[in-house]
Motif scaffolding. Structure first.
Motif, PDB file in Angstrom:
ATOM      1  N   TYR A  26       0.836  -1.202   0.000  1.00  0.00           N
ATOM      2  CA  TYR A  26       0.000   0.000   0.000  1.00  0.00           C
ATOM      3  C   TYR A  26       0.872   1.255   0.000  1.00  0.00           C
ATOM      4  O   TYR A  26       0.557   2.241  -0.673  1.00  0.00           O
ATOM      5  N   ASP A  27       1.959   1.205   0.753  1.00  0.00           N
ATOM      6  CA  ASP A  27       2.846   2.365   0.808  1.00  0.00           C
ATOM      7  C   ASP A  27       3.429   2.698  -0.561  1.00  0.00           C
ATOM      8  O   ASP A  27       3.533   3.863  -0.939  1.00  0.00           O
ATOM      9  N   GLU A  40       2.754   6.174  -2.627  1.00  0.00           N
ATOM     10  CA  GLU A  40       3.855   6.990  -3.148  1.00  0.00           C
ATOM     11  C   GLU A  40       3.677   7.267  -4.636  1.00  0.00           C
ATOM     12  O   GLU A  40       3.944   8.378  -5.100  1.00  0.00           O
TER      13      GLU A  40
END
Length: 65
Positions: A3-4, A8
């Motif tokens: 998810y990160d 981004e």
């Protein structure tokens, strides 16, 4: 992919594309998916695609007659 990593990527997108991304995500979440295409059946009708390649070509030509 995490998810990160996705977050981004979204943060790096120009602002004018955020509406499109939002609509895309909503479509994914709603579960509304188009039906799968019937593939070649749609174009060749009752054509049986099995066996000898030469016979298949003959059937394809006959389908349009």
């Amino acid at each position: 992919m995490s998810y990160d990593a996705v977050v981004e990527q979204v943060r790096s997108v120009p602002e004018e594309y955020l509406d499109d991304i939002s609509r895309y995500i909503k479509n994914l979440m709603s579960g509304k998916r188009k039906k799968k295409s019937p593939g070649l059946r749609e174009f060749y009708g009752a054509l049986k695609i099995e066996g000898d390649p030469l016979e298949i070509q003959k059937q394809m030509r006959d389908e349009w007659d």
